[in-house]
Scaffold this motif. Structure first.
Motif, PDB file in Angstrom:
ATOM      1  N   MET A  77      48.346  44.605  44.637  1.00  0.00           N
ATOM      2  CA  MET A  77      49.084  44.486  45.880  1.00  0.00           C
ATOM      3  C   MET A  77      48.278  44.087  46.978  1.00  0.00           C
ATOM      4  O   MET A  77      48.757  43.593  47.926  1.00  0.00           O
ATOM      5  N   ALA A  78      46.781  44.200  47.031  1.00  0.00           N
ATOM      6  CA  ALA A  78      46.089  43.837  48.154  1.00  0.00           C
ATOM      7  C   ALA A  78      46.109  42.250  48.013  1.00  0.00           C
ATOM      8  O   ALA A  78      46.060  41.760  49.155  1.00  0.00           O
ATOM      9  N   ARG A  79      46.028  41.545  46.952  1.00  0.00           N
ATOM     10  CA  ARG A  79      45.980  40.199  46.817  1.00  0.00           C
ATOM     11  C   ARG A  79      47.198  39.613  46.953  1.00  0.00           C
ATOM     12  O   ARG A  79      47.437  38.410  47.522  1.00  0.00           O
ATOM     13  N   ARG A  80      48.538  40.305  46.560  1.00  0.00           N
ATOM     14  CA  ARG A  80      49.864  39.510  46.816  1.00  0.00           C
ATOM     15  C   ARG A  80      50.763  40.453  47.402  1.00  0.00           C
ATOM     16  O   ARG A  80      51.796  41.121  46.888  1.00  0.00           O
ATOM     17  N   PRO A  81      50.634  40.697  48.632  1.00  0.00           N
ATOM     18  CA  PRO A  81      51.845  41.815  49.212  1.00  0.00           C
ATOM     19  C   PRO A  81      53.031  41.064  49.255  1.00  0.00           C
ATOM     20  O   PRO A  81      53.904  41.834  49.033  1.00  0.00           O
ATOM     21  N   ARG A  82      53.287  39.692  49.199  1.00  0.00           N
ATOM     22  CA  ARG A  82      54.713  39.190  49.078  1.00  0.00           C
ATOM     23  C   ARG A  82      55.329  39.584  47.804  1.00  0.00           C
ATOM     24  O   ARG A  82      56.460  39.849  47.667  1.00  0.00           O
ATOM     25  N   ARG A  83      54.551  39.478  46.775  1.00  0.00           N
ATOM     26  CA  ARG A  83      55.114  39.833  45.378  1.00  0.00           C
ATOM     27  C   ARG A  83      55.467  41.146  45.038  1.00  0.00           C
ATOM     28  O   ARG A  83      56.212  41.650  44.582  1.00  0.00           O
ATOM     29  N   VAL A  84      54.637  41.999  45.962  1.00  0.00           N
ATOM     30  CA  VAL A  84      54.778  43.513  45.963  1.00  0.00           C
ATOM     31  C   VAL A  84      56.226  43.902  46.555  1.00  0.00           C
ATOM     32  O   VAL A  84      57.003  44.577  46.230  1.00  0.00           O
ATOM     33  N   GLY A  85      56.403  43.127  47.723  1.00  0.00           N
ATOM     34  CA  GLY A  85      57.678  43.183  48.390  1.00  0.00           C
ATOM     35  C   GLY A  85      58.795  42.861  47.656  1.00  0.00           C
ATOM     36  O   GLY A  85      59.906  43.634  47.559  1.00  0.00           O
TER      37      GLY A  85
END
Length: 121
Positions: A77-85
């Motif tokens: 989540m810290a590396r890829r916040p857009r994917r988490v969204g």
């Protein structure tokens, strides 16, 4: 049943004893042969059994170290916040679709999931 007297031992004639001993030896020999045949036939399944054993070992390790998936999730989540969204939006859509299903269909799906055999122990 506690008051029952033990049955007296009946001696078998010598001929019958010899016959039973020979039959027992034959059965033991047959059992050994069948075990060998089973081992030969099961040799083809050995890679599948090894893979399942490896998976079960990995599952056990993961159960002993539950913090690892959590740590990986936080890192991801810290590396890829857009994917988490995007993943959160996908989960929201799935939840809304589930809520829109007629209750009868939801019950059928839940019953089907509950009756499915579980293989992970």
């Amino acid at each position: 049943m506690a008051d029952a007297t033990p049955l007296p031992k009946v001696e078998a004639p010598l001929g019958l004893r010899a016959h039973l001993a020979a039959r027992r030896a034959q059965l033991l020999q047959r059992s050994a042969e069948l075990r060998e045949r089973l081992a030969l036939h099961a040799a083809g399944l050995q890679p599948a059994f090894s893979a399942v054993d490896t998976l079960r070992g990995g599952w056990r390790w993961l159960r002993r170290h539950p913090w690892l998936p959590l740590a990986l999730g936080v890192w991801w989540m810290a590396r890829r916040p857009r994917r988490v969204g995007a993943l959160a939006m996908l989960a929201w859509r799935a939840w809304r679709s589930w809520q829109r299903l007629p209750p009868r269909w939801r019950r059928r799906l839940i019953d089907r999931i509950k009756s499915a055999p579980t293989t992970i122990r």
